[in-house]
Design a protein around this motif. Structure first.
Motif, mmCIF file in Angstrom:
data_model
loop_
_atom_site.group_PDB
_atom_site.id
_atom_site.type_symbol
_atom_site.label_atom_id
_atom_site.label_comp_id
_atom_site.label_asym_id
_atom_site.label_seq_id
_atom_site.Cartn_x
_atom_site.Cartn_y
_atom_site.Cartn_z
ATOM 1 N N ALA A 185 0.825 -1.203 0.000
ATOM 2 C CA ALA A 185 0.000 0.000 0.000
ATOM 3 C C ALA A 185 0.863 1.258 0.000
ATOM 4 C CB ALA A 185 -0.925 0.005 1.220
ATOM 5 N N VAL A 186 1.902 1.268 0.820
ATOM 6 C CA VAL A 186 2.805 2.422 0.895
ATOM 7 C C VAL A 186 3.479 2.659 -0.446
ATOM 8 C CG1 VAL A 186 4.992 3.223 1.876
ATOM 9 C CG2 VAL A 186 3.190 2.354 3.386
ATOM 10 N N SER A 187 3.934 1.601 -1.086
ATOM 11 C CA SER A 187 4.593 1.740 -2.390
ATOM 12 C C SER A 187 3.641 2.317 -3.432
ATOM 13 C CB SER A 187 5.132 0.384 -2.859
ATOM 14 O OG SER A 187 6.134 -0.089 -1.986
ATOM 15 N N GLU A 188 2.393 1.875 -3.416
ATOM 16 C CA GLU A 188 1.406 2.385 -4.364
ATOM 17 C C GLU A 188 1.137 3.870 -4.116
ATOM 18 O OE1 GLU A 188 -0.960 2.103 -7.700
ATOM 19 O OE2 GLU A 188 0.418 0.602 -6.841
ATOM 20 N N ILE A 189 1.073 4.255 -2.854
ATOM 21 C CA ILE A 189 0.889 5.674 -2.515
ATOM 22 C C ILE A 189 2.065 6.491 -3.029
ATOM 23 C CG2 ILE A 189 0.820 7.322 -0.599
ATOM 24 C CD1 ILE A 189 -0.680 5.060 0.987
ATOM 25 N N LEU A 190 3.261 6.042 -2.761
ATOM 26 C CA LEU A 190 4.458 6.787 -3.159
ATOM 27 C C LEU A 190 4.591 6.870 -4.675
ATOM 28 C CD1 LEU A 190 7.019 5.446 -0.533
ATOM 29 C CD2 LEU A 190 5.927 7.696 -0.571
ATOM 30 N N LYS A 191 4.261 5.801 -5.364
ATOM 31 C CA LYS A 191 4.294 5.833 -6.834
ATOM 32 C C LYS A 191 3.332 6.886 -7.369
ATOM 33 C CE LYS A 191 5.464 0.916 -7.435
ATOM 34 N NZ LYS A 191 4.908 -0.412 -7.811
ATOM 35 N N THR A 192 2.155 6.967 -6.760
ATOM 36 C CA THR A 192 1.148 7.950 -7.189
ATOM 37 C C THR A 192 1.616 9.370 -6.906
ATOM 38 O OG1 THR A 192 -0.587 6.318 -6.714
ATOM 39 C CG2 THR A 192 -1.282 8.615 -6.987
ATOM 40 N N VAL A 193 2.182 9.585 -5.737
ATOM 41 C CA VAL A 193 2.721 10.897 -5.359
ATOM 42 C C VAL A 193 3.772 11.349 -6.368
ATOM 43 C CG1 VAL A 193 4.176 12.052 -3.639
ATOM 44 C CG2 VAL A 193 2.197 10.720 -2.887
ATOM 45 N N ILE A 194 4.692 10.457 -6.696
ATOM 46 C CA ILE A 194 5.768 10.782 -7.636
ATOM 47 C C ILE A 194 5.210 11.037 -9.030
ATOM 48 C CG2 ILE A 194 7.818 9.839 -8.785
ATOM 49 C CD1 ILE A 194 8.314 8.284 -6.097
ATOM 50 N N GLU A 195 4.306 10.193 -9.468
ATOM 51 C CA GLU A 195 3.696 10.324 -10.793
ATOM 52 C C GLU A 195 3.014 11.681 -10.971
ATOM 53 O OE1 GLU A 195 -0.031 8.334 -13.295
ATOM 54 O OE2 GLU A 195 0.864 7.232 -11.615
ATOM 55 N N HIS A 196 2.417 12.191 -9.902
ATOM 56 C CA HIS A 196 1.686 13.454 -9.969
ATOM 57 C C HIS A 196 2.571 14.674 -9.701
ATOM 58 C CE1 HIS A 196 -2.363 11.238 -9.092
ATOM 59 N NE2 HIS A 196 -1.932 11.055 -10.329
ATOM 60 N N GLY A 197 3.876 14.452 -9.531
ATOM 61 C CA GLY A 197 4.790 15.567 -9.305
ATOM 62 C C GLY A 197 4.693 16.160 -7.909
ATOM 63 N N LYS A 198 4.244 15.355 -6.963
ATOM 64 C CA LYS A 198 4.136 15.809 -5.573
ATOM 65 C C LYS A 198 5.284 15.231 -4.753
ATOM 66 C CE LYS A 198 0.319 17.557 -7.032
ATOM 67 N NZ LYS A 198 0.257 18.999 -7.368
ATOM 68 N N GLY A 199 5.293 15.553 -3.454
ATOM 69 C CA GLY A 199 6.386 15.094 -2.606
ATOM 70 C C GLY A 199 5.891 14.583 -1.268
ATOM 71 N N ILE A 200 6.836 14.356 -0.374
ATOM 72 C CA ILE A 200 6.531 13.971 0.996
ATOM 73 C C ILE A 200 7.315 14.902 1.927
ATOM 74 C CG2 ILE A 200 6.128 11.561 0.356
ATOM 75 C CD1 ILE A 200 8.823 10.874 1.695
ATOM 76 N N GLU A 201 6.955 14.885 3.190
ATOM 77 C CA GLU A 201 7.719 15.688 4.143
ATOM 78 C C GLU A 201 8.476 14.787 5.104
ATOM 79 O OE1 GLU A 201 5.996 18.084 7.184
ATOM 80 O OE2 GLU A 201 4.837 16.433 8.022
ATOM 81 N N PHE A 202 9.609 15.302 5.583
ATOM 82 C CA PHE A 202 10.295 14.736 6.731
ATOM 83 C C PHE A 202 9.839 15.572 7.923
ATOM 84 C CE2 PHE A 202 14.037 12.263 8.258
ATOM 85 C CZ PHE A 202 14.070 12.728 9.568
ATOM 86 N N ASN A 203 9.111 14.944 8.843
ATOM 87 C CA ASN A 203 8.536 15.625 9.990
ATOM 88 C C ASN A 203 9.408 15.331 11.213
ATOM 89 O OD1 ASN A 203 6.753 15.977 12.389
ATOM 90 N ND2 ASN A 203 5.202 16.458 10.849
ATOM 91 N N THR A 204 10.030 16.368 11.763
ATOM 92 C CA THR A 204 11.024 16.150 12.814
ATOM 93 C C THR A 204 10.430 15.982 14.210
ATOM 94 O OG1 THR A 204 11.372 18.519 13.257
ATOM 95 C CG2 THR A 204 12.687 17.523 11.494
ATOM 96 N N SER A 205 9.112 15.857 14.311
ATOM 97 C CA SER A 205 8.465 15.771 15.626
ATOM 98 C C SER A 205 8.617 14.408 16.290
ATOM 99 C CB SER A 205 6.972 16.086 15.488
ATOM 100 O OG SER A 205 6.307 15.065 14.761
ATOM 101 N N TYR A 206 9.188 13.426 15.596
ATOM 102 C CA TYR A 206 9.199 12.060 16.128
ATOM 103 C C TYR A 206 9.933 11.954 17.458
ATOM 104 C CZ TYR A 206 13.806 11.926 13.813
ATOM 105 O OH TYR A 206 15.088 12.191 13.397
ATOM 106 N N ARG A 207 10.952 12.779 17.661
ATOM 107 C CA ARG A 207 11.702 12.706 18.921
ATOM 108 C C ARG A 207 10.835 13.124 20.103
ATOM 109 N NH1 ARG A 207 16.955 11.632 18.049
ATOM 110 N NH2 ARG A 207 17.886 12.197 16.027
ATOM 111 N N ARG A 208 10.088 14.224 19.951
ATOM 112 C CA ARG A 208 9.304 14.698 21.094
ATOM 113 C C ARG A 208 8.113 13.792 21.394
ATOM 114 N NH1 ARG A 208 7.824 19.049 17.368
ATOM 115 N NH2 ARG A 208 5.574 19.048 16.962
#
Length: 276
Positions: A185-208
């Protein structure tokens, strides 16, 4: 380039951090650019001009951004501080499939530099309250979460990046769920994001939040890289002064170690690339 691309202010229902102070604090940190990305969560929150009294959660109004005041404030701060720091106008959309039409109307009405597409709730059930997870197995709520996300990115394209992609992990009381079980499922989402010229974020909140992995996870970041993804923003998801700008230097180093070459900022919904 020192930029924070996920920042909340008093215009979000879960923050009381004044936007003026956010900008002054960013300047004190010698930040070059900041993007204000306050919350819009149709389905569980009303707009300020909805025509009936706004609900409250404790002392805080449970409402979306007051758009006219929000954009006027950003413009005011751009005029005051624009020579010292670049301030971009963004929003974080907590989207669900049944709320897409409301977001379409919103983006037609207000000009934006940047939009984070996030999944904060499914079927109007929130994760942090455990309403969504209730009466579902761990397998069921992970699969339903990513199903909603996949349907969204296939259907809706007026966004910039997919926010904190594995947010469900933050509120999973059953512990880590194996990546192998959501990999397809994650791979399919990422393929779609890339195909549409969109991106993802690195969210630095994981530590807190005390998470054992990054947000999104290292597995997701690696898969995004393997699939050819290059558009990635970095944001603290700040709601208080202690959060602003945290972890951004470390995020750049980690992304570079994974083979990424760039991180992005945005202007008028178009990515601008900077070498890591």
């Amino acid at each position: 380039m020192f930029a924070d691309y996920h920042v909340h202010t008093e215009f979000s229902d879960d923050s009381v951090y004044p936007m003026d102070q956010v900008v002054r604090d960013a300047m004190a940190m010698q930040m070059n650019e900041i993007c204000i990305t306050d919350h819009v969560d149709y389905g569980i929150k009303d707009d300020w001009d909805c025509g009936h009294p706004i609900a409250y959660r404790g002392k805080e109004p449970l409402a979306n951004v007051d758009y006219p005041k929000y954009f006027a404030k950003i413009k005011e701060l751009q005029c005051i501080y624009g020579a010292q720091i670049t301030i971009k106008a963004g929003l974080e959309f907590g989207m669900q499939m049944h709320t897409i039409a409301q977001y379409k109307m919103l983006v037609e009405k207000y000009p934006l530099d940047f939009i984070i597409l996030s999944v904060h709730q499914v079927e109007d059930q929130e994760f942090w309250t455990q309403d969504f997870q209730k009466n579902r197995s761990q397998k069921e709520y992970h699969e339903r979460y990513y199903e909603e996300m996949l349907n969204l990115v296939k259907t809706y394209q007026d966004y910039s990046v997919l926010g904190h992609m594995d947010l469900i992990v933050r509120y999973d009381k059953n512990g880590m769920y194996p990546f192998q079980k959501i990999e397809e499922a994650v791979s399919e989402i990422l393929k779609t994001v890339i195909e549409h010229g969109k991106g993802i974020e690195f969210n630095t909140s994981y530590r807190r939040y005390g998470l054992k992995d990054t947000t999104p996870s290292m597995d997701i970041l690696k898969r995004y890289k393997e699939l050819g993804g290059e558009i990635i923003t970095i944001g603290s998801d700040s709601h208080t002064p202690a959060h602003l700008g945290t972890g951004i230097k470390e995020a750049k180093q980690l992304l570079e170690s994974l083979g990424f070459r760039f991180f992005c900022t945005y202007d008028s919904m178009k990515p601008i690339y900077y070498h890591l």
